[in-house]
Design an enzyme around this catalytic site. Sequence first.
Site, short mmCIF file in Angstrom:
data_model
loop_
_atom_site.label_atom_id
_atom_site.label_comp_id
_atom_site.label_asym_id
_atom_site.label_seq_id
_atom_site.Cartn_x
_atom_site.Cartn_y
_atom_site.Cartn_z
N CYS A 198 34.84 0.90 -6.01
CA CYS A 198 33.54 0.32 -6.39
C CYS A 198 32.31 0.96 -5.76
O CYS A 198 31.38 1.32 -6.47
CB CYS A 198 33.55 -1.17 -6.11
SG CYS A 198 34.68 -2.08 -7.18
N GLY A 211 41.67 -6.72 -19.50
CA GLY A 211 41.80 -5.98 -18.24
C GLY A 211 42.64 -6.77 -17.25
O GLY A 211 42.21 -7.82 -16.76
N1 LIG Z 1 38.12 -4.23 -7.49
C1 LIG Z 1 37.10 -4.93 -7.02
O1 LIG Z 1 37.07 -5.28 -5.85
C2 LIG Z 1 35.97 -5.32 -7.93
C3 LIG Z 1 35.05 -6.26 -7.49
C4 LIG Z 1 34.01 -6.63 -8.33
C5 LIG Z 1 33.87 -6.03 -9.57
N2 LIG Z 1 34.77 -5.09 -9.97
C6 LIG Z 1 34.58 -4.49 -11.29
O2 LIG Z 1 35.42 -5.18 -12.21
C7 LIG Z 1 36.00 -4.27 -13.13
C8 LIG Z 1 37.51 -4.35 -13.07
O3 LIG Z 1 37.93 -4.04 -11.75
P1 LIG Z 1 39.48 -4.04 -11.33
O4 LIG Z 1 39.54 -3.58 -9.92
O5 LIG Z 1 40.11 -5.30 -11.72
O6 LIG Z 1 39.98 -2.86 -12.29
P2 LIG Z 1 41.42 -2.20 -12.49
O7 LIG Z 1 41.19 -0.77 -12.64
O8 LIG Z 1 42.38 -2.67 -11.45
O9 LIG Z 1 41.90 -2.85 -13.87
C9 LIG Z 1 41.24 -2.64 -15.07
C10 LIG Z 1 42.25 -2.80 -16.18
O10 LIG Z 1 41.55 -2.74 -17.43
C11 LIG Z 1 42.43 -2.16 -18.37
N3 LIG Z 1 41.63 -1.68 -19.50
C12 LIG Z 1 40.65 -0.78 -19.51
N4 LIG Z 1 40.14 -0.63 -20.74
C13 LIG Z 1 40.83 -1.47 -21.56
C14 LIG Z 1 40.78 -1.79 -22.93
N5 LIG Z 1 39.90 -1.20 -23.74
N6 LIG Z 1 41.65 -2.70 -23.42
C15 LIG Z 1 42.53 -3.29 -22.60
N7 LIG Z 1 42.62 -3.07 -21.28
C16 LIG Z 1 41.78 -2.15 -20.76
C17 LIG Z 1 43.10 -1.05 -17.60
O11 LIG Z 1 44.33 -0.67 -18.19
C18 LIG Z 1 43.31 -1.70 -16.22
O12 LIG Z 1 44.57 -2.28 -16.07
C19 LIG Z 1 35.43 -2.90 -12.78
O13 LIG Z 1 34.30 -2.67 -13.61
C20 LIG Z 1 34.99 -3.04 -11.35
O14 LIG Z 1 33.88 -2.22 -11.05
C21 LIG Z 1 35.81 -4.74 -9.19
#
Ligand SMILES: NC(=O)c1ccc[n+]([C@@H]2O[C@H](COP(=O)([O-])OP(=O)(O)OC[C@H]3O[C@@H](n4cnc5c(N)ncnc54)[C@H](O)[C@@H]3O)[C@@H](O)[C@H]2O)c1
Length: 434
Positions: free
Chosen positions: A255, A10
């Site tokens: 989120c 990710g």
């Molecule tokens: N954005 C925030 O502020 C934040 C804070 C804490 C926790 N989180 C959690 O962390 C996680 C990631 O958040 P983010 O904002 O970085 O997400 P994002 O949507 O920006 O990025 C996630 C990435 O994962 C990739 N992906 C998904 N499934 C995949 C797979 N099977 N193989 C390869 N790549 C894959 C997607 O293409 C995407 O680029 C989420 O579960 C979110 O709830 C986010």
Amino acid sequence: MKNSHVVVVGGGVVGVTLGCVLSRFLNVTVYDRDDQRIQRWLLCSPPFYEPGLAELVDGSSVAFTSSANCLDSADIVILCINYSVESDLRDTLHLISSECTTKSHRIIVDKSTLPLNTSQRIKHFFNNHHSHFDILSIPEFLSQGTAIRDCLSPSRVLIGCDTSESGIAAQNTLIDVYAQWVPRSKILTQNIWSTELSKLASNALLAQRISSINSFTAICDATNANIGQLTQSLATDTRIGSDYLHPSVGFGGSCFEKDLKMLIYLCESLDLVLVAEYWKGVLAMNDYQLQRFVRRVQDTINGVEHPHVAVLGLSFKKDTGDVRLSPSVRIIKDLLAQHNTVRFTVCDPAVTEMQTMNEFDGCKRVHYCHGIAEAVNQSHCLLLLTNWPEYHTQIDWTAVYDSMHEPRWVLDGHSIVDVEKLISLGFNVYQVGH
Ligand SMILES: NC(=O)c1ccc[n+]([C@@H]2O[C@H](COP(=O)([O-])OP(=O)(O)OC[C@H]3O[C@@H](n4cnc5c(N)ncnc54)[C@H](O)[C@@H]3O)[C@@H](O)[C@H]2O)c1
Ligand SMILES: *[C@@H]1O[C@H](CO)[C@@H](O)[C@H](O)[C@H]1NC(C)=O
Ligand SMILES: *[C@@H]1O[C@H](CO)[C@@H](O)[C@H](O)[C@H]1NC(C)=O
Ligand SMILES: *[C@@H]1O[C@H](CO)[C@@H](O)[C@H](O)[C@H]1NC(C)=O
């Protein structure tokens, strides 16, 4: 541990920030199936705006790839994926399972915010795999806009595992990884249910504070009470504090709403009806706040023949270009649906023209502008919908007055403007809770 290979799955803000920090100590690959995203990282042209992240990536030794075969050499796989339905997770696990063929033992760290019991379900999934997988839950608490600072100096790190011997060994491995930049006293170990619930609980409470203060803005709007004075009194109560108590048009982003819905779903599945209802109230208050603002805008443009509305701010909060579930975008979409003739000129310091076109499906009634002066020019009504610092300091209100048309409404969703000053300049002003 020094020669361990970490694959972060990710390439979003969570995965890339952690990957960069880890690459100071370990050999790190960020894998994302979205090749366009990977190409952007490889070209040093980040796919989204996060302060300082481009520089951090530039100075790091992280490898980026969109081919899954990097997984086979991984000792530690860290899941930082976004997720909407159960099958997304299963697809990811199938991929890991089929790619990971050679090593006999690996650790999977779940860092995404997924439904409760996910770690155990992952463990269960790998039960029949020929090699051994230990599953840890290490939820991420960073905020967009301050991701690097939050990752480098977290208030604490939670590491959850099961109580098997290898589970505890895996936990110790990750403690040692984090201890390279986080004081050991801030690394807390928990059982995996507590860790997973901690993340949902934390976001639920933060969202609840926003909904709580917004509920008071409705009372202020109906009385002579003033939300600025109210927040001052709450913030100086040391038991309450000031964080997440800024009146606004509501919370957005990828989120809070998603995690509240997961919590509500969990409560319902446990038959905890009242608890579910309690948290539903936080979401309902957020929608109510947004609809209240939309109605205010309608009231101001109803008498205008071809209303032209300027919007400052599209991102869901300051210091990010992220428009996912942004209140600003939702407000514009609602008004477009309710009015045949209203049109918008919009600007934002971090949201691009391309993102705006995509978000509104190329709608001709939404025009992207490259600055405040262009956006407000000839408008009847001006909405302040993201709390960007420059809107507090860099708006020349006399010039705005001269370039706007009657009835010159300013609707402030974030307590940005000095209401009395704007009224004395001749504007009509509504500020949430003022
Ligand atoms: N954005 C925030 O502020 C934040 C804070 C804490 C926790 N989180 C959690 O962390 C996680 C990631 O958040 P983010 O904002 O970085 O997400 P994002 O949507 O920006 O990025 C996630 C990435 O994962 C990739 N992906 C998904 N499934 C995949 C797979 N099977 N193989 C390869 N790549 C894959 C997607 O293409 C995407 O680029 C989420 O579960 C979110 O709830 C986010
Ligand atoms: C996950 O993020 C990617 C990249 O931004 C996006 O293309 C995809 O639609 C997202 N998936 C979900 C389930 O949100
Ligand atoms: C958690 O997941 C495991 C593995 O799928 C399952 O056996 C167990 O019943 C689940 N527990 C709860 C409370 O859902
Ligand atoms: C405002 O609009 C007028 C009329 O279209 C135009 O002449 C002027 O250049 C515009 N000003 C800005 C700052 O865009």
